[in-house]
Design an enzyme around this catalytic site. Sequence first.
Site, short mmCIF file in Angstrom:
data_model
loop_
_atom_site.label_atom_id
_atom_site.label_comp_id
_atom_site.label_asym_id
_atom_site.label_seq_id
_atom_site.Cartn_x
_atom_site.Cartn_y
_atom_site.Cartn_z
N CYS A 1 14.27 -2.63 17.17
CA CYS A 1 13.86 -1.73 18.23
C CYS A 1 13.84 -2.40 19.60
CB CYS A 1 12.49 -1.17 17.89
SG CYS A 1 12.40 -0.75 16.15
N ASN B 1 10.80 6.88 14.53
CA ASN B 1 11.22 5.61 15.10
C ASN B 1 12.76 5.56 15.10
OD1 ASN B 1 11.92 2.95 15.55
ND2 ASN B 1 10.31 2.10 14.26
N HIS C 1 8.17 1.55 23.06
CA HIS C 1 8.98 1.86 21.88
C HIS C 1 8.18 2.79 20.97
CE1 HIS C 1 11.05 1.72 18.19
NE2 HIS C 1 10.16 0.94 17.60
O1 UT7 Z 1 9.79 -0.93 14.59
C1 UT7 Z 1 9.12 -1.49 13.50
C2 UT7 Z 1 9.19 -0.52 12.33
N1 UT7 Z 1 8.03 -0.54 11.51
C3 UT7 Z 1 6.84 -0.03 11.88
O2 UT7 Z 1 6.59 0.45 12.97
C4 UT7 Z 1 5.77 -0.04 10.81
C5 UT7 Z 1 4.43 -0.52 11.26
N2 UT7 Z 1 3.46 -0.26 10.23
C6 UT7 Z 1 2.88 0.95 10.06
O3 UT7 Z 1 3.11 1.83 10.86
C7 UT7 Z 1 1.97 1.16 8.90
O4 UT7 Z 1 1.68 -0.08 8.30
C8 UT7 Z 1 2.55 2.14 7.86
C9 UT7 Z 1 2.59 3.55 8.44
C10 UT7 Z 1 3.95 1.72 7.43
C11 UT7 Z 1 1.68 2.17 6.61
O5 UT7 Z 1 0.33 2.50 6.97
P1 UT7 Z 1 -0.88 1.61 6.39
O6 UT7 Z 1 -2.11 2.25 6.89
O7 UT7 Z 1 -0.61 0.19 6.79
O8 UT7 Z 1 -0.77 1.83 4.85
P2 UT7 Z 1 -0.47 0.76 3.68
O9 UT7 Z 1 0.89 0.14 3.84
O10 UT7 Z 1 -1.63 -0.14 3.59
O11 UT7 Z 1 -0.44 1.70 2.44
C12 UT7 Z 1 -1.55 2.47 2.05
C13 UT7 Z 1 -1.15 3.29 0.85
C14 UT7 Z 1 -0.42 2.49 -0.23
O12 UT7 Z 1 -0.86 2.96 -1.47
P3 UT7 Z 1 -1.92 2.11 -2.34
O13 UT7 Z 1 -1.25 0.80 -2.58
O14 UT7 Z 1 -3.13 2.01 -1.46
O15 UT7 Z 1 -2.10 2.96 -3.54
C15 UT7 Z 1 1.01 2.90 -0.05
O16 UT7 Z 1 1.77 2.82 -1.23
O17 UT7 Z 1 -0.24 4.33 1.25
C16 UT7 Z 1 0.88 4.33 0.39
N3 UT7 Z 1 2.03 4.84 1.10
C17 UT7 Z 1 2.31 6.15 1.17
N4 UT7 Z 1 1.70 7.24 0.68
C18 UT7 Z 1 2.25 8.44 0.95
C19 UT7 Z 1 2.98 4.14 1.78
N5 UT7 Z 1 3.88 5.00 2.29
C20 UT7 Z 1 3.49 6.24 1.93
C21 UT7 Z 1 4.01 7.53 2.18
N6 UT7 Z 1 3.36 8.60 1.67
N7 UT7 Z 1 5.13 7.72 2.90
#
Ligand code: UT7
Length: 329
Positions: free
Chosen positions: A116, A286, A256
Amino acid sequence: MQPAKVGLVGLGAYAPERVMTNDEWSRYVDTSDAWIVERTGIRRRRIAAEGETTVDLGEKAALAALADAGLGPGDIDELIVATDTPEVYLPDTSSILQHRLGLGAVPTYDLGGSGCAGFVQALDVARSRVLTGKRRVLVVGVELLSRLMSWTDRNTCVLFGDGAGAAVVGEVRRGGEILAVVAGTDGSRAGILGLEVGGTRKPFTLERAQRDEHHAIVMNGREVFREAVHHMSEAAQQVLELAGVTLDEVALVVPHQANLRILQAVAKALDVPAGKVFVNVEEYGNTGSASIPLALVQARAAGRIPAGALVLLTTFGAGFHWAAALVRF
Ligand code: UT7
């Protein structure tokens, strides 16, 4: 002789027609509109049509930027394309786009793999090229991320969308001067966000493709979140310092568009009111290197960038790379 002021002579953007809602994603992965909105603020994203390619998207944005500048292909001396989703593996996207746009035999380059951050990095390079003698450089940020990512990995697929944005960089007489740019890289963090398969470390094989590994974007979401907030806000502060400007003088911050929570955290770290931060992530997700120019074009169309306004761009991507720029419109 050096041009007096270098900046954005024209801007353009393009987003594919097809809108994909969060509900549609629940047909592919175990997710929900509520989860995606709560964690990311994203409600919809655009997805390129089946036959549409990176060059198709980039061409539309580039033509819009040329029209905005009142210029034609013969007025461009160089082309830089920032993309992580190239048209083909070899040659680069810029050579194919050069031919499509009819730019003539001008040199062209791809800036690939910096996620990005690519567009603002390319603006930095373009600005220095104009300062050292080129009349105008066309910069295109384009991503067709829907074709790169795995449609079965809920951790990544719901975040991304397709789009393109472009800027003509050259001498400016009225508005658009790029007052300062800062950029940085921390290659020690390369393993936190990336795609290994297809490179020399993990060459593309039938076995890997059968396991869908060629789409396996590795991402430690929490770590990316933390680093993005830190570097986007730090780079913003550094560019202000370099230009000798305070945040109070800035009319609009165009970050971004990674995730609404990241944008809110950057606003908090910078201590700017939410109303001063442009947000369109709910509509586009994004879009990688297309995100900043797409947001700039929309902010201008919405009347958020009046003549004379100071606009602060700040971005972060895989690498990790980050960059920020200050523009006076
Ligand atoms: O330009 C760079 C591109 N990347 C980014 O901008 C990503 C930056 N990171 C984020 O925005 C966040 O970390 C995310 C949105 C990706 C994830 O949010 P989080 O609050 O950090 O959640 P997490 O990764 O800790 O996951 C929490 C739970 C997990 O389940 P368990 O292990 O707690 O049972 C994930 O498996 O949410 C689950 N999960 C989902 N559930 C429903 C992950 N993706 C999804 C989904 N739908 N799409």
